[in-house]
Motif scaffolding. Structure first.
Motif, mmCIF file in Angstrom:
data_model
loop_
_atom_site.group_PDB
_atom_site.id
_atom_site.type_symbol
_atom_site.label_atom_id
_atom_site.label_comp_id
_atom_site.label_asym_id
_atom_site.label_seq_id
_atom_site.Cartn_x
_atom_site.Cartn_y
_atom_site.Cartn_z
ATOM 1 N N GLY A 1 19.129 5.387 -1.251
ATOM 2 C CA GLY A 1 18.733 4.257 -2.529
ATOM 3 C C GLY A 1 18.528 2.917 -2.195
ATOM 4 O O GLY A 1 18.885 2.767 -1.082
ATOM 5 N N GLY A 2 17.411 2.277 -2.832
ATOM 6 C CA GLY A 2 17.377 0.839 -2.894
ATOM 7 C C GLY A 2 15.891 0.629 -2.624
ATOM 8 O O GLY A 2 15.050 1.476 -2.666
ATOM 9 N N ASP A 3 15.624 -0.691 -2.929
ATOM 10 C CA ASP A 3 13.937 -1.057 -3.067
ATOM 11 C C ASP A 3 13.489 -0.989 -1.522
ATOM 12 O O ASP A 3 14.114 -1.464 -0.555
ATOM 13 C CB ASP A 3 13.818 -2.413 -3.710
ATOM 14 C CG ASP A 3 12.593 -2.870 -3.697
ATOM 15 O OD1 ASP A 3 11.588 -2.185 -4.328
ATOM 16 O OD2 ASP A 3 12.262 -3.893 -3.054
ATOM 17 N N TYR A 4 12.334 -0.509 -1.353
ATOM 18 C CA TYR A 4 11.779 -0.119 0.057
ATOM 19 C C TYR A 4 11.389 -1.580 0.557
ATOM 20 O O TYR A 4 11.553 -1.774 1.921
ATOM 21 C CB TYR A 4 10.545 0.806 0.034
ATOM 22 C CG TYR A 4 9.943 0.685 1.441
ATOM 23 C CD1 TYR A 4 10.367 1.542 2.500
ATOM 24 C CD2 TYR A 4 8.557 0.195 1.755
ATOM 25 C CE1 TYR A 4 10.063 1.273 3.762
ATOM 26 C CE2 TYR A 4 8.184 0.118 2.754
ATOM 27 C CZ TYR A 4 8.744 0.915 4.025
ATOM 28 O OH TYR A 4 8.474 0.682 5.264
ATOM 29 N N LYS A 5 11.089 -2.636 -0.038
ATOM 30 C CA LYS A 5 10.552 -3.920 0.095
ATOM 31 C C LYS A 5 11.620 -4.560 0.893
ATOM 32 O O LYS A 5 11.729 -5.486 1.758
ATOM 33 C CB LYS A 5 9.724 -4.730 -0.738
ATOM 34 C CG LYS A 5 8.264 -4.601 -0.546
ATOM 35 C CD LYS A 5 7.413 -5.443 -1.607
ATOM 36 C CE LYS A 5 7.657 -5.200 -2.950
ATOM 37 N NZ LYS A 5 6.576 -6.074 -3.750
ATOM 38 N N ALA A 6 12.666 -4.347 0.030
ATOM 39 C CA ALA A 6 14.059 -5.060 0.649
ATOM 40 C C ALA A 6 14.577 -4.607 1.905
ATOM 41 O O ALA A 6 15.089 -5.243 2.682
ATOM 42 C CB ALA A 6 15.173 -4.921 -0.523
ATOM 43 N N VAL B 1 0.730 -1.297 0.154
ATOM 44 C CA VAL B 1 0.006 -0.031 -0.169
ATOM 45 C C VAL B 1 0.659 1.313 0.141
ATOM 46 O O VAL B 1 0.716 2.246 -0.844
ATOM 47 C CB VAL B 1 -0.761 -0.001 1.147
ATOM 48 C CG1 VAL B 1 -1.727 1.293 1.174
ATOM 49 C CG2 VAL B 1 -1.761 -1.193 1.152
ATOM 50 N N PHE B 2 1.936 1.325 0.779
ATOM 51 C CA PHE B 2 2.689 2.588 0.991
ATOM 52 C C PHE B 2 3.907 2.256 0.264
ATOM 53 O O PHE B 2 4.720 3.321 0.358
ATOM 54 C CB PHE B 2 3.033 2.743 2.307
ATOM 55 C CG PHE B 2 1.677 3.001 3.291
ATOM 56 C CD1 PHE B 2 0.663 3.832 2.753
ATOM 57 C CD2 PHE B 2 1.536 2.638 4.496
ATOM 58 C CE1 PHE B 2 -0.598 4.215 3.569
ATOM 59 C CE2 PHE B 2 0.258 2.686 5.421
ATOM 60 C CZ PHE B 2 -0.737 3.483 4.612
ATOM 61 N N GLY B 3 4.377 1.086 -0.093
ATOM 62 C CA GLY B 3 5.454 1.001 -0.743
ATOM 63 C C GLY B 3 6.200 1.836 -1.878
ATOM 64 O O GLY B 3 7.371 2.252 -1.773
ATOM 65 N N LYS B 4 5.388 2.262 -2.616
ATOM 66 C CA LYS B 4 5.761 3.128 -3.686
ATOM 67 C C LYS B 4 6.036 4.504 -3.266
ATOM 68 O O LYS B 4 6.812 5.201 -3.892
ATOM 69 C CB LYS B 4 4.607 3.223 -4.933
ATOM 70 C CG LYS B 4 4.332 1.796 -5.556
ATOM 71 C CD LYS B 4 5.345 1.584 -6.375
ATOM 72 C CE LYS B 4 5.285 0.130 -7.181
ATOM 73 N NZ LYS B 4 6.204 -0.371 -8.185
ATOM 74 N N ALA B 5 5.458 5.075 -2.087
ATOM 75 C CA ALA B 5 5.498 6.137 -1.816
ATOM 76 C C ALA B 5 6.844 6.410 -0.570
ATOM 77 O O ALA B 5 7.283 7.570 -0.489
ATOM 78 C CB ALA B 5 4.266 6.521 -0.875
ATOM 79 N N MET B 6 7.378 5.169 -0.298
ATOM 80 C CA MET B 6 8.508 5.135 0.619
ATOM 81 C C MET B 6 9.880 5.331 -0.134
ATOM 82 O O MET B 6 10.042 4.679 -1.060
ATOM 83 C CB MET B 6 8.525 3.943 1.585
ATOM 84 C CG MET B 6 7.371 3.646 2.438
ATOM 85 S SD MET B 6 7.143 4.928 3.623
ATOM 86 C CE MET B 6 5.968 3.949 4.669
ATOM 87 N N ARG B 7 10.742 6.056 0.621
ATOM 88 C CA ARG B 7 11.978 6.334 0.149
ATOM 89 C C ARG B 7 13.225 5.688 1.048
ATOM 90 O O ARG B 7 13.026 6.111 2.366
ATOM 91 C CB ARG B 7 12.312 7.860 -0.350
ATOM 92 C CG ARG B 7 13.697 8.231 -0.578
ATOM 93 C CD ARG B 7 13.525 9.756 -1.030
ATOM 94 N NE ARG B 7 13.569 10.399 0.193
ATOM 95 C CZ ARG B 7 14.620 10.692 1.085
ATOM 96 N NH1 ARG B 7 15.675 10.160 0.795
ATOM 97 N NH2 ARG B 7 14.363 11.255 2.171
#
Length: 287
Positions: free
Chosen positions: A73-78, A63-69
């Motif tokens: 850098g790097g993928d938020y889910k990781a 839900v919030f993954g795309k908005a998280m920084r």
């Protein structure tokens, strides 16, 4: 002399040729077996404990993954998944406290105390049981994360080094769980009834939010970020992210640069503090 194991109904004869250490271990194992029997008969208990972490993974990851920084850098889910593993082991102490409160209310602990068994067996057996359950919970959470696309990365080192890094990360997670077990045991023996156990979530939730489990402390207001930096959960989260090869989002502060050191020091300090408190509280219980 005979002893009946609570929960299994089996009777054991204490033979005089066996020493005190032998019977301490045997009594501890009986308590462990009682606890594991409960989970074997009600396996949904483990899944219920994992409900909030799994829901948090879905909520923050999708839900919030795309908005998280992630700083640096790097993928938020990781970045998120190692934090979820930390939250899973951290929230387990509420279950420990709940079990002790319920056993005290039902008279199980009084029955244990009236039996010819080692006084330390109840506390140590419960701790061993919770550590075994924590391994199962971590396995389920890692399988869930793997299904969501999480993959640990260990750089370009040889394969044995990758296994060692993974093992170190799991060891740090279990060390934190081991330390928090004694917090749960102490609270479970201290609280007067099950109604008060629900209030522990009012402590756990802010503790997990004011940490690096979900976001980096650099993204918080300065005063709140400083509190998050010294949160024991942040140290374990930062160390396991580095060992799993995930984005760490770490800055230049001393706690962030020495996360691996603190991830070992915090559990050791908590254990040294709360293990004696739990044992002393158990010994002071009224008969």
């Amino acid at each position: 002399m005979t002893t009946t194991s609570e929960g299994t109904g089996r009777t054991y004869r204490r033979r005089p040729q066996h020493g005190r250490v032998f019977w301490t271990i045997a009594d501890c194992w009986n308590v462990v077996r009682r606890g594991l029997t409960h989970y074997r008969r009600q396996p949904v208990s483990i899944l219920w404990q994992l409900g909030f972490p799994i829901l948090s993974v879905l909520l923050y990851g999708y839900v919030f993954g795309k908005a998280m920084r992630v700083p640096g850098g790097g993928d938020y889910k990781a970045f998120l998944m190692p934090g979820m593993f930390v939250m899973t082991v951290a929230m387990g102490f509420v279950s420990t406290a709940t079990i002790f409160v319920n056993d005290a209310k039902k008279g199980v602990i009084d029955r244990f105390r009236s039996m010819p068994m080692a006084p330390s067996a109840v506390v140590a057996g419960r701790g061993a049981t919770d550590l075994i359950v924590a391994c199962a919970e971590l396995g389920i959470m890692m399988a869930t994360a793997y299904g969501m696309g999480w993959r640990p990365e260990f750089g370009s080192g040889p394969f044995p080094g990758s296994v060692l890094g993974f093992a170190k990360a799991v060891a740090l997670l279990l060390a934190l769980r081991f330390a928090l077990i004694w917090v749960g045991v102490w609270l479970g023996l201290l609280l007067p009834g099950p109604e008060q156990v629900g209030g522990l979530f009012a402590i756990v939730f802010p503790l997990t939010m004011i940490s690096s489990i979900y976001v980096s402390p650099q993204q918080m207001p300065h005063w709140l970020g400083q509190a998050a930096l010294w949160n024991p959960l942040s140290s374990t989260a930062g160390a396991t992210r580095a060992l799993f090869g995930a984005p760490t989002g770490q800055g230049e502060s001393w706690p962030e640069q020495h996360a691996l050191l603190l991830a070992g020091a915090w559990p050791a300090a908590l254990t040294l503090l709360f293990l004696p408190l739990a044992v002393r509280r158990f010994r002071r219980l009224s008969r």
